[in-house]
Design a protein around this motif. Structure first.
Motif, PDB file in Angstrom:
ATOM      1  N   ARG A 299       3.601  16.466   1.346  1.00 44.16           N
ATOM      2  CA  ARG A 299       3.127  15.717   2.503  1.00 44.16           C
ATOM      3  C   ARG A 299       4.169  14.644   2.767  1.00 44.16           C
ATOM      4  O   ARG A 299       5.073  14.445   1.954  1.00 44.16           O
ATOM      5  CB  ARG A 299       1.750  15.108   2.241  1.00 44.16           C
ATOM      6  CG  ARG A 299       1.787  13.979   1.236  1.00 44.16           C
ATOM      7  CD  ARG A 299       0.452  13.413   0.783  1.00 44.16           C
ATOM      8  NE  ARG A 299      -0.650  13.539   1.687  1.00 44.16           N
ATOM      9  CZ  ARG A 299      -1.917  13.589   1.278  1.00 44.16           C
ATOM     10  NH1 ARG A 299      -2.198  13.542  -0.023  1.00 44.16           N
ATOM     11  NH2 ARG A 299      -2.905  13.667   2.128  1.00 44.16           N
ATOM     12  N   ALA A 300       4.100  13.950   3.875  1.00 44.23           N
ATOM     13  CA  ALA A 300       5.063  12.886   4.139  1.00 44.23           C
ATOM     14  C   ALA A 300       4.916  11.804   3.080  1.00 44.23           C
ATOM     15  O   ALA A 300       3.825  11.278   2.858  1.00 44.23           O
ATOM     16  CB  ALA A 300       4.832  12.301   5.525  1.00 44.23           C
ATOM     17  N   ALA A 301       5.992  11.484   2.396  1.00 45.22           N
ATOM     18  CA  ALA A 301       5.977  10.417   1.401  1.00 45.22           C
ATOM     19  C   ALA A 301       6.233   9.101   2.116  1.00 45.22           C
ATOM     20  O   ALA A 301       7.274   8.933   2.754  1.00 45.22           O
ATOM     21  CB  ALA A 301       7.044  10.673   0.344  1.00 45.22           C
ATOM     22  N   GLY A 302       5.269   8.165   2.042  1.00 43.23           N
ATOM     23  CA  GLY A 302       5.408   6.916   2.780  1.00 43.23           C
ATOM     24  C   GLY A 302       4.956   5.711   1.992  1.00 43.23           C
ATOM     25  O   GLY A 302       4.084   5.827   1.117  1.00 43.23           O
ATOM     26  N   TRP A 303       5.538   4.551   2.333  1.00 41.78           N
ATOM     27  CA  TRP A 303       5.186   3.296   1.671  1.00 41.78           C
ATOM     28  C   TRP A 303       5.178   2.165   2.692  1.00 41.78           C
ATOM     29  O   TRP A 303       6.058   2.090   3.561  1.00 41.78           O
ATOM     30  CB  TRP A 303       6.186   2.958   0.560  1.00 41.78           C
ATOM     31  CG  TRP A 303       6.038   3.834  -0.635  1.00 41.78           C
ATOM     32  CD1 TRP A 303       5.307   3.586  -1.759  1.00 41.78           C
ATOM     33  CD2 TRP A 303       6.623   5.126  -0.817  1.00 41.78           C
ATOM     34  NE1 TRP A 303       5.395   4.641  -2.623  1.00 41.78           N
ATOM     35  CE2 TRP A 303       6.190   5.597  -2.075  1.00 41.78           C
ATOM     36  CE3 TRP A 303       7.462   5.926  -0.037  1.00 41.78           C
ATOM     37  CZ2 TRP A 303       6.577   6.832  -2.563  1.00 41.78           C
ATOM     38  CZ3 TRP A 303       7.845   7.163  -0.525  1.00 41.78           C
ATOM     39  CH2 TRP A 303       7.400   7.606  -1.777  1.00 41.78           C
ATOM     40  N   SER A 304       4.200   1.300   2.557  1.00 37.24           N
ATOM     41  CA  SER A 304       4.105   0.124   3.407  1.00 37.24           C
ATOM     42  C   SER A 304       5.167  -0.888   2.998  1.00 37.24           C
ATOM     43  O   SER A 304       5.385  -1.139   1.808  1.00 37.24           O
ATOM     44  CB  SER A 304       2.711  -0.501   3.283  1.00 37.24           C
ATOM     45  OG  SER A 304       2.685  -1.766   3.909  1.00 37.24           O
ATOM     46  N   LEU A 305       5.822  -1.489   3.987  1.00 37.21           N
ATOM     47  CA  LEU A 305       6.796  -2.544   3.706  1.00 37.21           C
ATOM     48  C   LEU A 305       6.120  -3.903   3.564  1.00 37.21           C
ATOM     49  O   LEU A 305       6.750  -4.861   3.118  1.00 37.21           O
ATOM     50  CB  LEU A 305       7.839  -2.584   4.820  1.00 37.21           C
ATOM     51  CG  LEU A 305       8.658  -1.305   4.984  1.00 37.21           C
ATOM     52  CD1 LEU A 305       9.628  -1.441   6.150  1.00 37.21           C
ATOM     53  CD2 LEU A 305       9.400  -0.960   3.699  1.00 37.21           C
TER      54      LEU A 305
ATOM     55  N   THR B  65       2.560   1.293  -5.449  1.00 32.47           N
ATOM     56  CA  THR B  65       2.209   0.141  -4.617  1.00 32.47           C
ATOM     57  C   THR B  65       2.547   0.428  -3.155  1.00 32.47           C
ATOM     58  O   THR B  65       3.667   0.815  -2.823  1.00 32.47           O
ATOM     59  CB  THR B  65       2.982  -1.107  -5.072  1.00 32.47           C
ATOM     60  OG1 THR B  65       2.661  -1.373  -6.447  1.00 32.47           O
ATOM     61  CG2 THR B  65       2.617  -2.314  -4.218  1.00 32.47           C
ATOM     62  N   GLY B  66       1.588   0.240  -2.278  1.00 30.63           N
ATOM     63  CA  GLY B  66       1.818   0.423  -0.847  1.00 30.63           C
ATOM     64  C   GLY B  66       1.955   1.857  -0.397  1.00 30.63           C
ATOM     65  O   GLY B  66       2.329   2.104   0.758  1.00 30.63           O
ATOM     66  N   ALA B  67       1.650   2.824  -1.262  1.00 31.50           N
ATOM     67  CA  ALA B  67       1.810   4.232  -0.890  1.00 31.50           C
ATOM     68  C   ALA B  67       0.878   4.596   0.261  1.00 31.50           C
ATOM     69  O   ALA B  67      -0.289   4.198   0.280  1.00 31.50           O
ATOM     70  CB  ALA B  67       1.533   5.127  -2.091  1.00 31.50           C
ATOM     71  N   LEU B  68       1.380   5.332   1.213  1.00 28.47           N
ATOM     72  CA  LEU B  68       0.621   5.762   2.382  1.00 28.47           C
ATOM     73  C   LEU B  68       0.513   7.283   2.373  1.00 28.47           C
ATOM     74  O   LEU B  68       1.512   7.979   2.568  1.00 28.47           O
ATOM     75  CB  LEU B  68       1.316   5.304   3.672  1.00 28.47           C
ATOM     76  CG  LEU B  68       1.440   3.798   3.894  1.00 28.47           C
ATOM     77  CD1 LEU B  68       2.300   3.527   5.117  1.00 28.47           C
ATOM     78  CD2 LEU B  68       0.069   3.166   4.066  1.00 28.47           C
TER      79      LEU B  68
END
Length: 381
Positions: A278-284, A294-297
């Motif tokens: 899936r798209a690997a994402g993190w909040s800044l 931490t912050g993983a979306l």
């Protein structure tokens, strides 16, 4: 995010298609004669250029006489939007002569159209109408290319990266490097140049000095829209994230495949990468400096096929996802719901980019399928 547009009723039977009805309504698509390796859109918003593995470029105008916006009708009683099918064939793309030995590297020109550089040393400017203008013909391999939007081109050769004026190609400055850079990027705030090498990362400006960071790799790099962050692929199993203000670094690994695509979402204040299911994402807002969780979306559905390309909408918190089997979907940052756009056909998505106004999504695949998908704002809520 919801899909609210349906095909308009028509008395004729639609032609059979291997794609979804939504894709057929919204996309202009073409079958080219070679694999697509990259796509770039010019700064004026006139055309998309697809780099082909045989050294040519295919150009398509963003303007569409039969745009879905022109074919849309809103029913007065229900407010439901419908789009009638296209009546005329789409215009054929403009194919350039061979610009490079192998696929050309692309960047938006600082003047008009796109710049195409070849591993064989040739550099051309290509206008939106397909006029090819030779800028340089040195028999010296080029490994990476970038443009700053203000007149400069950065060109990586073996052992050095040079800054040139695009107009006339006069050399402004040079930076010696241990081997060739594999990626270049200009910061949007101060136009600092990032030079990505196998073992390190260099950021700076001529006459102002450069900083060296232990951030090697072999994949893409990119700055956030405000220039505060830089992300890059380590070329193996993950990404690194650099906060420029204080030099803090986050290293995120355990990807299923080397990330070949990275993107910042301004609307979501987040960073995304390919290389997972899936798209690997993190909040800044909560960067993963101490813990990569931490912050993983969690964005989009987790499937059985790897995400090969990601692209962030310039204004909305939407992420386009292209898979290793050719499917394309759009997801909202941090949500599992997806809007399927293109069906899988077995050939990987190799190019994915939004236009600057967010109205068009350009798609290219390994089997030479190119598309420009126009996405009306009514499509999303």
């Amino acid at each position: 995010m919801t899909h609210t547009i349906a095909p308009a009723a028509t008395p004729q039977q639609p032609a059979k298609s291997a794609q979804s009805p939504l894709f057929d309504l919204l996309a202009r698509s073409w079958t080219l004669e070679a694999a697509i390796t990259d796509v770039a859109l010019d700064r004026a918003g006139k055309a998309a250029g697809f780099a082909l593995a045989d050294g040519r470029m295919a150009l398509m105008p963003l303007d569409d006489p039969e745009s879905p916006l022109a074919r849309m009708r809103v029913e007065a009683d229900s407010g439901r939007s419908t789009i009638r099918p296209r009546e005329k064939p789409v215009a054929q793309p403009i194919l350039t002569p061979e610009l490079a030995t192998g696929a050309p590297l692309l960047a938006p020109s600082n003047m008009i159209g796109l710049v195409a550089a070849g591993r064989d040393g040739r550099i051309h400017r290509v206008t939106p109408r397909g006029q090819v203008i030779s800028l340089c013909n040195k028999a010296e391999p080029i490994f990476a290319l970038a443009a700053d939007g203000l007149g400069r081109l950065a060109i990586a050769r073996d052992g050095r990266t040079d800054l040139h004026d695009e107009d006339g190609m006069a050399r402004q400055a040079g930076l010696l490097t241990p081997g060739p850079a594999h990626a270049l990027a200009f910061a949007p705030d101060d136009r600092s140049l990032a030079v990505a090498l196998k073992e390190s990362l260099i950021i700076g400006q001529p006459r102002k000095g450069y900083e060296l960071f232990p951030l090697g790799g072999s994949g893409p790099i990119g700055f956030s829209a405000d220039g505060r962050w830089l992300v890059g692929s380590n070329g193996k199993d993950g990404i690194w994230l650099l906060q420029r203000q204080d030099g803090q670094i986050a290293r995120i690994g355990k990807f299923r495949a080397p990330p070949t695509s990275v993107a910042f979402s301004r609307a979501a204040d987040a960073v995304f990468a390919s290389g997972a299911f899936r798209a690997a994402g993190w909040s800044l807002a909560a960067p993963p400096f101490g813990n990569e969780a931490t912050g993983a979306l969690k964005t989009g559905r987790s499937g059985l096929v790897l995400i090969d390309k990601v692209a962030a909408h310039p204004a909305r918190d939407l992420i386009a996802l292209g898979t290793a089997d050719g499917a394309v979907a759009i997801a909202q940052a941090g949500r599992a719901e997806e809007m399927p756009l293109r069906q899988a056909d077995g050939a990987a998505v190799t190019a994915l980019a939004w236009s600057a106004d967010g109205l068009h999504l350009a798609i290219g695949t390994a089997n030479g399928e190119a598309a420009l998908v126009t996405l009306p704002p009514q499509l999303f809520k």
